[in-house]
Design an enzyme around this catalytic site. Structure first.
Site, PDB file in Angstrom:
ATOM      1  N   GLU A 183       0.838  -1.215   0.000  1.00 49.47           N
ATOM      2  CA  GLU A 183       0.000   0.000   0.000  1.00 49.47           C
ATOM      3  C   GLU A 183       0.863   1.251   0.000  1.00 49.47           C
ATOM      4  O   GLU A 183       0.762   2.098   0.898  1.00 49.47           O
ATOM      5  CB  GLU A 183      -0.932  -0.003   1.212  1.00 49.47           C
ATOM      6  CG  GLU A 183      -1.958  -1.115   1.162  1.00 49.47           C
ATOM      7  CD  GLU A 183      -3.012  -1.009   2.261  1.00 49.47           C
ATOM      8  OE1 GLU A 183      -2.701  -0.455   3.314  1.00 49.47           O
ATOM      9  OE2 GLU A 183      -4.145  -1.476   2.045  1.00 49.47           O
ATOM     10  N   GLU A 377      -5.559  -8.055  -1.223  1.00 52.29           N
ATOM     11  CA  GLU A 377      -6.204  -7.862   0.084  1.00 52.29           C
ATOM     12  C   GLU A 377      -7.652  -7.477  -0.135  1.00 52.29           C
ATOM     13  O   GLU A 377      -7.947  -6.605  -0.948  1.00 52.29           O
ATOM     14  CB  GLU A 377      -5.556  -6.719   0.880  1.00 52.29           C
ATOM     15  CG  GLU A 377      -4.289  -7.073   1.569  1.00 52.29           C
ATOM     16  CD  GLU A 377      -3.812  -5.967   2.522  1.00 52.29           C
ATOM     17  OE1 GLU A 377      -4.651  -5.292   3.145  1.00 52.29           O
ATOM     18  OE2 GLU A 377      -2.587  -5.796   2.606  1.00 52.29           O
TER      19      GLU A 377
HETATM   20  C1  BG6 Z   1      -4.299  -2.890   4.824  1.00 47.93           C
HETATM   21  C2  BG6 Z   1      -2.958  -3.368   5.281  1.00 47.93           C
HETATM   22  O1  BG6 Z   1      -4.345  -1.515   5.039  1.00 47.93           O
HETATM   23  O2  BG6 Z   1      -5.440  -3.290   5.460  1.00 47.93           O
HETATM   24  C3  BG6 Z   1      -2.982  -4.479   6.291  1.00 47.93           C
HETATM   25  O3  BG6 Z   1      -2.119  -3.706   4.211  1.00 47.93           O
HETATM   26  C4  BG6 Z   1      -4.162  -4.265   7.224  1.00 47.93           C
HETATM   27  O4  BG6 Z   1      -1.752  -4.540   6.934  1.00 47.93           O
HETATM   28  C5  BG6 Z   1      -5.437  -4.335   6.414  1.00 47.93           C
HETATM   29  O5  BG6 Z   1      -4.203  -5.136   8.293  1.00 47.93           O
HETATM   30  C6  BG6 Z   1      -6.702  -4.204   7.224  1.00 47.93           C
HETATM   31  O6  BG6 Z   1      -6.636  -3.089   8.043  1.00 47.93           O
HETATM   32  P1  BG6 Z   1      -6.856  -3.170   9.607  1.00 47.93           P
HETATM   33  O7  BG6 Z   1      -6.514  -1.839  10.102  1.00 47.93           O
HETATM   34  O8  BG6 Z   1      -8.273  -3.525   9.793  1.00 47.93           O
HETATM   35  O9  BG6 Z   1      -5.932  -4.221  10.093  1.00 47.93           O
END
Ligand code: BG6
Length: 478
Positions: A183, A377
């Site tokens: 990201e 993701e």
């Molecule tokens: C992304 C990241 O922003 O979202 C992850 O690459 C992160 O590391 C994921 O865990 C989900 O976000 P969060 O804050 O709910 O863990």
């Protein structure tokens, strides 16, 4: 559509990051990194988004959930066996830079760290699971933050170069899929994790942020070139936090504003990493914010030579924008801001749920770059309850994922080239923005709680069996 067709060999799997699963933060000669000094709890987001963080551990006041995380460091065999049972084709993970170079600026890599990842990759490969490795996922060595000022400092590029050479040479026969910076554009909203420094004065923000981005772009190109040279059959991508920006209404002022935000947040970094040059729209922005980049001879050539093979991106939410918004309208909890979209519901953490936004994102990205895309993701952070019979009925998670996979199917039918899908947090882990365990994403439940208690026992949720079927039918049975 009733049945979706994903390409043969579609890369189904799950995604994680070293700092959110491994634990063992002092083991194997590992050095401290940024995640090790971030406190747990909802206050973390405020720290990440405000100026002035001091990067110190204060155990009297705070807890540090990343120190133990879910203990993947010791339990990776059990976890990988569960991923294999779901039929994972790939597992996205990251290498902790501090396991390889504990302080970031050593000359020689740490053998214990290399050996740990050898064991993990061998274990994955024994089940036929391909690792997809993020080189830097919010895990910059703390020493590089404190002594060098993070990515603002050009010297860090050379340290990164040493790091990527060490891991490419060591793992060239074990890892084919790579990604440079997780990201990368999150540096706009969370510079601590993304760029390795805390903004001290608001007026320094623009110059520091873009200088750091420039260093990351150069470092990314160096990594791409080295990867191609050292591992000829490899593919290396960028990784963008993609959140399409919708105008609040048809007022042209709002449409233009949404376009500007879209280009800056979603496109700027990818434009450089995919096309190998700064996009034309950024020059006016640089002028208006008095940004003057320090660029060395040869940098522009390097950016051109080191363009990525594919575009990895995370997708959680869209963002709706208005040029003039009151404080009350602001959607701080939506992570990337904007105003409330009246057509969307939000998760318990305030992230707006928008599967169609994923179809839109895939189409936008493919229209702009014509490069293979990889959703690395996507997922729903939610609280889970264990029923009396011990089961976890996470239908809300299944619905979320089903709707997003359908949106991907639609995008593929629209003509988008999609390589794979790794859902975020395939096993419960520490949340990056809030440091909570209770914000669960996994198909596998981990008995670990916000107060630090828990046995770390793993349990299959209902979604585990659902995802297994999705993979077995290549997305036909949703
Ligand atoms: C992304 C990241 O922003 O979202 C992850 O690459 C992160 O590391 C994921 O865990 C989900 O976000 P969060 O804050 O709910 O863990």
């Amino acid at each position: 559509m009733e049945k979706y067709q994903f390409q043969k060999g579609f890369l189904w799997g799950g995604a994680t990051a070293a700092n959110q699963i491994e634990g063992g933060f002092h083991e194997g000669n590992k050095g401290l990194n940024i995640a090790d000094v971030l406190p747990g709890g909802k206050g973390r987001l405020n720290i990440l988004q405000s100026p002035g963080f001091n990067f110190e551990i204060d155990e009297e006041t705070y807890s540090y959930p990343n120190h133990e995380a879910i203990d993947f460091y010791h339990r990776y065999k059990e976890d990988i066996a569960l991923f294999a049972e779901m039929g994972f084709k790939v597992f996205r993970m990251s290498i902790a830079w501090t396991r390889i170079f504990p302080n970031g600026d050593e000359l020689e890599p740490n053998e214990e760290g290399l050996a740990f990842y050898d064991r993990v990759f061998d274990e994955l490969r024994s089940f036929g699971i391909e690792p997809v490795v993020t080189i830097s996922h919010y895990e910059m060595p703390l020493n590089l933050v404190k002594e060098y000022g993070g990515w603002r400092n050009r010297k860090v590029v050379a340290f990164f170069e040493r790091y990527v050479h060490a891991i490419f040479n060591r793992f060239k026969n074990k890892v084919r899929y790579w990604m440079t910076f997780n990201e990368i554009n999150s540096g706009f909203i969370m510079p601590i994790q993304g760029l390795g420094f805390s903004i001290q004065k608001e007026e320094d923000k623009y110059q520091a942020t873009f200088q750091a981005f420039h260093h990351q772009f150069v470092a990314s190109s160096i990594a791409v070139k080295a990867c191609h040279e050292i591992i000829p059959n490899s593919q290396i991508g960028c990784m963008i936090l993609y959140a399409p920006v919708y105008p609040y209404d048809s007022n042209p002022e709002n449409v233009m504003y949404a376009l500007q935000e879209e280009r800056l947040f979603n496109n700027f970094c990818a434009d450089v990493q995919v096309r190998g040059e700064y996009p034309s729209f950024i020059h006016r922005y640089f002028k208006e914010h008095n940004i003057k980049l320090d660029i060395e001879d040869g940098d522009f050539e390097l950016l051109k030579e080191g363009t990525v093979d594919y575009i990895g991106f995370s997708y959680y939410m869209s963002r709706t924008e208005k040029k003039e918004k009151s404080e009350l309208e602001g959607m701080d909890e939506n992570l990337i801001g904007g105003v409330k979209n009246p057509f969307l519901k939000a998760s318990d953490w305030g992230w707006e749920i928008d599967p169609t936004g994923l179809r839109i994102s895939l189409n936008q990205l493919y229209d702009r770059y014509q490069k293979p895309l990889f959703v690395v993701e996507n997922g729903l952070g939610a609280k889970d309850t264990i029923e009396k019979d011990g089961s976890i009925q996470d239908d809300y998670r299944i619905d979320f994922l089903r709707n997003h996979i359908k949106a991907m199917g639609e995008a593929v039918a629209d003509g988008v080239e999609l390589m794979g899908y790794t859902s975020w947090g395939c096993i419960d882990l520490v949340s990056a923005s809030s440091g909570e365990f209770s914000k669960r994403y996994g198909f596998i439940y981990v008995d670990k709680h916000d107060d630090g208690s828990g046995t770390l026992e793993r349990k299959k949720k209902k979604s585990f069996f659902w995802y297994k079927d999705v993979i077995a039918t290549n997305g036909e049975k949703l």
